[in-house]
Scaffold this active site. Structure first.
Site, PDB file in Angstrom:
ATOM      1  N   HIS A 222       5.950  -9.141 -10.367  1.00  0.00           N
ATOM      2  CA  HIS A 222       5.962  -8.012  -9.432  1.00  0.00           C
ATOM      3  C   HIS A 222       5.657  -8.403  -7.999  1.00  0.00           C
ATOM      4  O   HIS A 222       5.723  -7.580  -7.097  1.00  0.00           O
ATOM      5  CB  HIS A 222       4.922  -6.967  -9.865  1.00  0.00           C
ATOM      6  CG  HIS A 222       3.517  -7.415  -9.614  1.00  0.00           C
ATOM      7  ND1 HIS A 222       2.856  -8.262 -10.454  1.00  0.00           N
ATOM      8  CD2 HIS A 222       2.674  -7.170  -8.588  1.00  0.00           C
ATOM      9  CE1 HIS A 222       1.656  -8.501  -9.978  1.00  0.00           C
ATOM     10  NE2 HIS A 222       1.514  -7.862  -8.846  1.00  0.00           N
TER      11      HIS A 222
HETATM   12  C1  UD1 Z   1      -0.588  -4.006  -5.969  1.00  0.00           C
HETATM   13  C2  UD1 Z   1      -1.489  -5.083  -5.365  1.00  0.00           C
HETATM   14  C3  UD1 Z   1      -1.287  -6.397  -6.106  1.00  0.00           C
HETATM   15  C4  UD1 Z   1      -1.471  -6.223  -7.591  1.00  0.00           C
HETATM   16  C5  UD1 Z   1      -0.524  -5.129  -8.074  1.00  0.00           C
HETATM   17  C6  UD1 Z   1      -0.678  -4.908  -9.573  1.00  0.00           C
HETATM   18  C7  UD1 Z   1      -1.873  -4.877  -2.952  1.00  0.00           C
HETATM   19  C8  UD1 Z   1      -1.578  -5.483  -1.642  1.00  0.00           C
HETATM   20  N1  UD1 Z   1      -1.157  -5.329  -3.978  1.00  0.00           N
HETATM   21  O1  UD1 Z   1       0.747  -4.398  -5.728  1.00  0.00           O
HETATM   22  O2  UD1 Z   1      -2.261  -7.317  -5.636  1.00  0.00           O
HETATM   23  O3  UD1 Z   1      -1.183  -7.437  -8.240  1.00  0.00           O
HETATM   24  O4  UD1 Z   1      -0.831  -3.926  -7.366  1.00  0.00           O
HETATM   25  O5  UD1 Z   1       0.183  -3.974 -10.069  1.00  0.00           O
HETATM   26  O6  UD1 Z   1      -2.725  -4.028  -3.028  1.00  0.00           O
HETATM   27  N2  UD1 Z   1       4.754   2.187  -7.426  1.00  0.00           N
HETATM   28  C9  UD1 Z   1       5.095   3.154  -8.339  1.00  0.00           C
HETATM   29  N3  UD1 Z   1       4.076   3.737  -9.036  1.00  0.00           N
HETATM   30  C10 UD1 Z   1       2.787   3.416  -8.862  1.00  0.00           C
HETATM   31  C11 UD1 Z   1       2.456   2.437  -7.920  1.00  0.00           C
HETATM   32  C12 UD1 Z   1       3.455   1.822  -7.210  1.00  0.00           C
HETATM   33  O7  UD1 Z   1       6.253   3.483  -8.524  1.00  0.00           O
HETATM   34  O8  UD1 Z   1       1.916   3.988  -9.536  1.00  0.00           O
HETATM   35  C13 UD1 Z   1       5.829   1.518  -6.678  1.00  0.00           C
HETATM   36  C14 UD1 Z   1       6.109   2.126  -5.333  1.00  0.00           C
HETATM   37  O9  UD1 Z   1       7.477   2.050  -5.095  1.00  0.00           O
HETATM   38  C15 UD1 Z   1       5.367   1.198  -4.392  1.00  0.00           C
HETATM   39  C16 UD1 Z   1       5.502  -0.142  -5.086  1.00  0.00           C
HETATM   40  O10 UD1 Z   1       5.472   0.172  -6.477  1.00  0.00           O
HETATM   41  O11 UD1 Z   1       5.884   1.205  -3.103  1.00  0.00           O
HETATM   42  C17 UD1 Z   1       4.409  -1.103  -4.781  1.00  0.00           C
HETATM   43  O12 UD1 Z   1       3.105  -0.532  -5.007  1.00  0.00           O
HETATM   44  P1  UD1 Z   1       1.846  -1.044  -4.134  1.00  0.00           P
HETATM   45  O13 UD1 Z   1       0.618  -0.366  -4.583  1.00  0.00           O
HETATM   46  O14 UD1 Z   1       2.187  -0.977  -2.691  1.00  0.00           O
HETATM   47  O15 UD1 Z   1       1.751  -2.590  -4.467  1.00  0.00           O
HETATM   48  P2  UD1 Z   1       1.947  -3.371  -5.831  1.00  0.00           P
HETATM   49  O16 UD1 Z   1       3.179  -4.176  -5.716  1.00  0.00           O
HETATM   50  O17 UD1 Z   1       1.808  -2.487  -7.008  1.00  0.00           O
END
Ligand code: UD1
Length: 371
Positions: A222
């Site tokens: 991811h």
């Molecule tokens: C975050 C953490 C990362 C961790 C990961 C575990 C940071 C900088 N990164 O990354 O260190 O390894 O979580 O999962 O904090 N999204 C959904 N549903 C959700 C959450 C996210 O659809 O419940 C999608 C959204 O499109 C979002 C993208 O995932 O924009 C990324 O989510 P985000 O929380 O920004 O970062 P992660 O890649 O999940």
């Protein structure tokens, strides 16, 4: 009667929940004991809402028996600046209302640094659990989060020796640093008994995939640096497809990665893609795997604790002990390197390490290990 000592625990994203769980349980036990002995504690949980999908959040509260959050900030997704800023604005209001004595943050996600910074600016003491880890790669958002959080935290709770060395090298005073072990592995050990018991029933897709007795691998991917651009993801995916010819792969897919695989039209033959799974399902599938392929931070430690061979698709790790004494292979993102490590493992030549379960595991196939 004196005001109770108010401790505010922050959780925001999936990898936070397994770290917060044992701290809540320990504090609540202390609270009960303390009430008898005169020490009064008040523990509250703030969920920032960085992860909000039920299978990225709620399922962990259920699996780990974490009490429902006292406050939910509902910040959701956004750019790094947006997300961090939204968390800070919302958390500041909570702090001004609740006036805690200590804020506890865990891990290295945006919620970690946002809440640490907000608390510190209001003069609230901050404890960072999982302090001192360094990948020495400042292009990783998590490395920035780790360094900033450690720089302003009053109490630094460290999981491994490398963390102690890193903090000392950065000049952190000795009295702020405490080598306490790994709360995420506490959760793992606490949960393994449940996963191994006959009462545990894995959810449908996990049961169907893992329950056949055949050899299999588990994949998670991811990290934006791996999945966001086709030039990077396509070659990595090429190696994964090759491995899938030798062994079926279970892939609980992060929402970000699912979108990218579809957008880049990658061929997913041999890879069983399922929605993100809960904590117990993940442990169940990992403990039975012949091989784990990942770019996660936490899985590197969990596989080492379980003695399962892990190929980490990253150029650096902030958890060097998993490579030095554990079952982790840090191979980078070149397809040949990923393939060669996976083949070595599947050929039965995986390195071994001391597991947190007190057993050395030699067989790369851990099927039925806990039965
Ligand atoms: C975050 C953490 C990362 C961790 C990961 C575990 C940071 C900088 N990164 O990354 O260190 O390894 O979580 O999962 O904090 N999204 C959904 N549903 C959700 C959450 C996210 O659809 O419940 C999608 C959204 O499109 C979002 C993208 O995932 O924009 C990324 O989510 P985000 O929380 O920004 O970062 P992660 O890649 O999940």
């Amino acid at each position: 009667m004196n005001r109770p000592l108010q401790i505010c625990l922050v959780a925001g994203a999936r990898p936070n929940f397994m770290k917060v769980a044992p701290i809540v349980h320990a504090l609540n036990t202390r609270k009960e004991l303390g009430q008898a002995g005169g020490l009064s504690l008040h523990v509250s949980i703030v969920h920032t809402g960085q992860h909000y999908d039920p299978n990225m959040s709620d399922v962990f509260f259920r699996d780990l028996g974490i009490p429902a959050p006292d406050r939910h900030l509902d910040v959701g997704s956004g750019s790094h600046a947006e997300q961090t800023a939204k968390i800070m604005v919302a958390f500041e209001k909570v702090l001004l209302e609740d006036l805690p004595d200590l804020v506890v943050v865990v891990g290295d996600v945006n919620s970690t640094v946002a809440c640490a910074l907000t608390a510190k600016k209001l003069g609230v003491r901050v404890a960072h659990v999982e302090a001192g880890l360094r990948s020495f790669d400042m292009t990783m958002p998590e490395e920035i989060n780790r360094k900033l959080t450690d720089a302003i935290s009053d109490l630094l709770f460290v999981t491994e020796e490398s963390g102690m060395r890193n903090l000392r090298a950065e000049g952190v005073p000795e009295e702020r640093i405490h080598l306490v072990g790994n709360v995420m592995i506490d959760t793992l050990l606490r949960s393994m008994g449940r996963v191994g018991s006959w009462e545990f029933a894995p959810s449908g897709p996990v049961r169907v995939f893992c329950g056949t007795g055949r050899r299999y691998a588990v994949l998670t991917l991811h990290r934006p640096s791996n999945v966001d651009r086709k030039e990077t993801l396509a070659p990595v995916w090429g190696a994964i497809s090759e491995i899938a010819r030798d062994v079926p792969i279970l892939f609980p897919v992060h929402p970000r990665t699912r979108g990218k695989i579809a957008a880049f039209e990658l061929d997913v033959a041999g890879v069983t893609m399922i929605d993100p799974v809960g904590y117990l399902d993940m442990l169940y599938s990992v403990k039975g795997a012949a091989l784990v392929l990942t770019d996660s931070g936490g899985l590197q430690e969990e596989t080492t604790a379980l003695g399962v061979p892990c190929v980490t698709i990253r150029e650096s790790t902030e958890r060097p002990s998993t490579v030095e004494i554990g079952t982790n292979y840090l191979v980078g993102t070149r397809p040949e390197a990923i393939l060669s490590a996976a083949r070595e493992i599947l050929a039965g030549r995986a390195k071994t390490g001391p597991t947190a379960l007190g057993r050395e595991v030699r067989s790369p196939n851990l099927g039925n290990y806990y039965k």
